[in-house]
Design a protein around this motif. Structure first.
Motif, PDB file in Angstrom:
ATOM      1  N   VAL A 292     -49.727  19.103 -17.515  1.00  0.00           N
ATOM      2  CA  VAL A 292     -51.028  18.995 -18.179  1.00  0.00           C
ATOM      3  C   VAL A 292     -51.359  17.561 -18.594  1.00  0.00           C
ATOM      4  O   VAL A 292     -52.489  17.102 -18.378  1.00  0.00           O
ATOM      5  CB  VAL A 292     -51.112  19.971 -19.367  1.00  0.00           C
ATOM      6  N   PRO A 293     -50.451  16.810 -19.204  1.00  0.00           N
ATOM      7  CA  PRO A 293     -50.800  15.425 -19.561  1.00  0.00           C
ATOM      8  C   PRO A 293     -51.241  14.598 -18.353  1.00  0.00           C
ATOM      9  O   PRO A 293     -52.196  13.815 -18.451  1.00  0.00           O
ATOM     10  CB  PRO A 293     -49.512  14.877 -20.181  1.00  0.00           C
ATOM     11  N   ASP A 294     -50.581  14.785 -17.217  1.00  0.00           N
ATOM     12  CA  ASP A 294     -50.953  14.040 -16.012  1.00  0.00           C
ATOM     13  C   ASP A 294     -52.307  14.504 -15.477  1.00  0.00           C
ATOM     14  O   ASP A 294     -53.106  13.700 -14.991  1.00  0.00           O
ATOM     15  CB  ASP A 294     -49.881  14.209 -14.935  1.00  0.00           C
ATOM     16  N   MET A 295     -52.564  15.798 -15.549  1.00  0.00           N
ATOM     17  CA  MET A 295     -53.864  16.314 -15.122  1.00  0.00           C
ATOM     18  C   MET A 295     -54.987  15.727 -15.972  1.00  0.00           C
ATOM     19  O   MET A 295     -56.009  15.264 -15.447  1.00  0.00           O
ATOM     20  CB  MET A 295     -53.891  17.844 -15.227  1.00  0.00           C
ATOM     21  N   LEU A 296     -54.798  15.744 -17.283  1.00  0.00           N
ATOM     22  CA  LEU A 296     -55.829  15.208 -18.175  1.00  0.00           C
ATOM     23  C   LEU A 296     -56.047  13.720 -17.936  1.00  0.00           C
ATOM     24  O   LEU A 296     -57.191  13.244 -17.912  1.00  0.00           O
ATOM     25  CB  LEU A 296     -55.441  15.466 -19.634  1.00  0.00           C
ATOM     26  N   ALA A 297     -54.966  12.985 -17.741  1.00  0.00           N
ATOM     27  CA  ALA A 297     -55.080  11.546 -17.500  1.00  0.00           C
ATOM     28  C   ALA A 297     -55.842  11.260 -16.203  1.00  0.00           C
ATOM     29  O   ALA A 297     -56.561  10.260 -16.099  1.00  0.00           O
ATOM     30  CB  ALA A 297     -53.696  10.904 -17.452  1.00  0.00           C
ATOM     31  N   ALA A 298     -55.706  12.157 -15.218  1.00  0.00           N
ATOM     32  CA  ALA A 298     -56.387  11.984 -13.935  1.00  0.00           C
ATOM     33  C   ALA A 298     -57.834  12.444 -13.974  1.00  0.00           C
ATOM     34  O   ALA A 298     -58.595  12.186 -13.038  1.00  0.00           O
ATOM     35  CB  ALA A 298     -55.640  12.744 -12.847  1.00  0.00           C
ATOM     36  N   GLY A 299     -58.226  13.164 -15.037  1.00  0.00           N
ATOM     37  CA  GLY A 299     -59.593  13.660 -15.148  1.00  0.00           C
ATOM     38  C   GLY A 299     -59.794  15.084 -14.662  1.00  0.00           C
ATOM     39  O   GLY A 299     -60.926  15.502 -14.402  1.00  0.00           O
TER      40      GLY A 299
END
Length: 457
Positions: A307-314
Motif C-alpha cells: 500500500v505505501p508504494d501504491m500510494l506513492a505511485a498515485g
C-alpha cells in the motif's frame, strides 16, 4: 426552504485535499448536502434549523466507504479457519452454491448492519454466486441496503469457469457466458442510478481470473463501458493465483488484466497483494483502483499488500472488509487500525502509514475507488452529508489528545450519530431503520438452514 442540521463544538477531520482539520468547529447541513464547514460556532441567523447538536467530545469525519465485500458469507462465518485462499474456496464453494434468496437477504442484512453500526455510510457487495433457481439475489441484496439506509454499490459478479474447465467452483455453481452477461446487463438496467446522490449503483464484476473465462472478462469490460458503469474483480491476491495465471495464460495477473481491457480509471480490484514494481506502475499509469483488505489478507495468509508504494505511485486505494467468511468481524472501522499496523510489518516499517493516511484510505480513498469522490469521501460544501460523529470522551479514548490518532490507534470508537445524505442511520450506537435483534435471529436461522442443506439433511 432547506431544512438544516447544525453540528457544533466538534473536532473535525475533513479529509479534503489539504487535510483541513478543526480542533473545535461546526458543520451545517442543508437537506442532503453540506452547506458549510469551519472553525468555531456555526454562522448566526441560520433559518429552518430542525436539529442542533452539541458535539463536544466527538470527532466528525466523512462516513466510511467500504470497497470490497461478499455479503452472503455472513452465514458461513467461522468455517475453514486454517486454510489458504485456494483451499478455503474449495472447502466453501459447495456450501455457497446452495444459497437462495432468503439466505442472501438475511446475510446482506447482517453484513450491512454490522458495517453501518460502525460508521460505514457507503457499502458495496461483490456477489458472484447465482445458483440456478435461487431467486432474485441481486434484488434481495439491494432491498437490504435500501432498508438499512446506506449508499450502496452492487458489483454484479459472475463465474463461468468451473472445475471441468480447470476452475475452482463446482460445475453447478456457475453461469454460462451469455447468461452471465445478459443477467448483468439486466441488473444494471434495472437498478443503476447515475445521478448525483444516487443511493444504488451497479458495477460489472466477473469474479476472478481462476473462476471466469477470458471471454467473460473481455466481454464484461466491453459491456461495462457500453453501459457507462464501473468494473470490479479480484486481482493478485495470492502466489497461487500468480502461478495459475502464468500456467494458463503465459503471463502474470496484471498483464493478463491489461490484455482483456481490465486496467483503467473505471476499474478497481480487490487485494492486489502480490504486485511487483511494473504492476504498480501499470495501475498508476491507468489510474486503476485497489480495495485493500488487510484483515482478510491476514486471515487467509495471503500476504501484505504494498500500500505505501501504491500510494506513492498515485494508485487510488480504498479499504475493504471483504467477505465475513475471511473476516468474521465484518467491520470497516477496525480496518483503519489494521491497515496501519499490518503495513508497518512490511519494508517501510514505522513510515508505512500514519493515522491520517489510514483515515483517508477509509473515506476519500474509498470514494475515489468507487468513482464517487465528487460526491462523498470528504467534508466540503456541496458534497453529500454522509458523516459520522465518533464519541471519543469515554474511558477508551479520553486520554489520547489527538482525536484522529484516538480513532485509528484506539479501540473501536462508539458511533453517536451516522448520517447518510443528512438522514440519521445510526444514533447512540443503534441502527434506526432495521431491527438488530431480529437480524441476529434470522442470520442464525439461515446459517443453520444452509448448513443442513449443504450436509444433505
Amino acid at each position: 426552504m432547506a431544512q438544516r442540521i447544525v453540528i457544533e463544538n466538534a473536532a473535525i477531520a475533513t479529509v479534503d485535499a489539504r487535510d483541513t482539520e478543526y480542533t473545535s468547529g461546526h458543520v451545517v447541513i442543508a437537506d442532503h448536502v453540506i452547506e458549510s464547514v469551519g472553525a468555531g460556532r456555526a454562522p448566526e441567523g441560520l433559518t429552518d434549523v430542525v436539529r442542533r447538536i452539541d458535539a463536544t467530545g466527538h470527532l466528525v469525519t466523512p462516513g466510511l466507504v467500504n470497497t470490497h465485500h461478499h455479503f452472503y458469507q455472513w452465514i458461513t462465518r467461522g468455517l475453514a479457519t486454517d486454510h489458504n485462499l485456494f483451499n478455503w474456496l474449495v472447502a466453501l464453494y459447495p456450501t455457497w452454491a446452495r444459497i437462495d434468496e432468503q439466505m442472501t437477504y438475511a446475510a446482506a442484512q447482517g453484513s450491512l448492519a454490522m458495517m453501518a453500526r460502525g460508521g460505514v455510510t457507503t457499502a458495496m457487495d461483490h456477489h458472484y454466486v447465482f445458483p440456478k433457481g435461487s431467486g432474485d439475489l441481486s434484488g434481495a441484496i439491494i432491498r437490504a441496503a435500501r432498508e438499512t439506509g446506506v449508499r450502496f454499490t452492487l458489483a454484479r459478479g459472475s463465474m463461468d469457469r468451473s472445475e471441468k474447465d480447470g476452475g475452482l467452483p463446482p460445475d453447478f455453481a456457475v453461469e454460462t457466458l451469455d447468461g452471465a452477461l445478459a443477467a448483468t446487463e439486466a441488473t444494471v438496467n434495472e437498478h443503476h442510478d447515475a445521478s448525483f446522490g444516487a443511493m444504488t449503483q451497479v458495477a460489472v464484476a466477473p469474479c476472478s481470473p481462476f473462476s471466469v473465462s477470458t471471454e467473460l472478462l473481455r466481454q464484461g469490460a466491453e459491456l461495462a463501458r457500453r453501459l457507462g458503469v464501473r468494473l470490479h474483480t479480484h486481482g493478485s491476491e495470492t502466489v497461487e493465483e500468480e502461478k495459475f495465471c502464468h500456467e494458463l495464460f503465459g503471463m502474470g495477473p496484471t498483464d493478463y488484466f491489461e490484455s482483456t481491457g481490465w486496467l483503467g480509471e473505471d476499474v478497481w480490484m480487490a487485494h492486489c497483494v502480490h504486485m511487483n514494481d511494473s504492476d504498480i506502475d501499470a495501475f498508476a499509469r491507468t489510474r486503476t483502483g485497489v480495495a485493500h483488505c488487510p484483515s482478510s489478507n491476514a486471515r487467509l495468509a495471503a500476504g501484505i499488500a504494498r500500500v505505501p508504494d501504491m500510494l506513492a505511485a498515485g494508485v487510488p486505494v480504498g479499504l475493504g472488509v471483504d467477505g465475513t467468511a475471511s473476516n468474521e468481524s465484518g467491520e470497516l472501522h477496525t480496518e483503519l487500525r489494521n491497515a496501519l499496523l499490518v503495513n508497518r510489518l512490511g519494508p517501510h516499517r514505522e513510515a508505512a502509514l500514519d493515522a491520517r493516511q489510514a483515515l483517508r484510505l477509509g473515506t476519500h480513498g474509498g470514494a475515489q475507488v468507487l468513482g464517487r469522490a465528487a460526491e462523498i469521501g470528504s467534508l466540503e460544501p456541496g458534497k453529500l452529508a454522509d458523516m459520522v460523529l465518533w464519541k471519543l470522551d469515554t474511558l477508551a479514548h479520553a486520554s489520547i489528545a489527538d482525536p484522529v490518532t484516538a480513532l485509528v490507534f484506539g479501540a473501536a470508537a462508539p458511533v453517536t450519530l451516522s448520517l447518510v445524505g443528512g438522514r440519521a442511520v445510526v444514533e447512540d450506537g443503534r441502527l434506526l431503520h432495521v431491527d438488530e435483534d431480529a437480524i441476529a435471529r434470522s442470520t442464525r436461522d439461515e446459517a443453520r438452514r444452509l448448513a443442513r442443506i449443504a450436509a444433505g439433511d
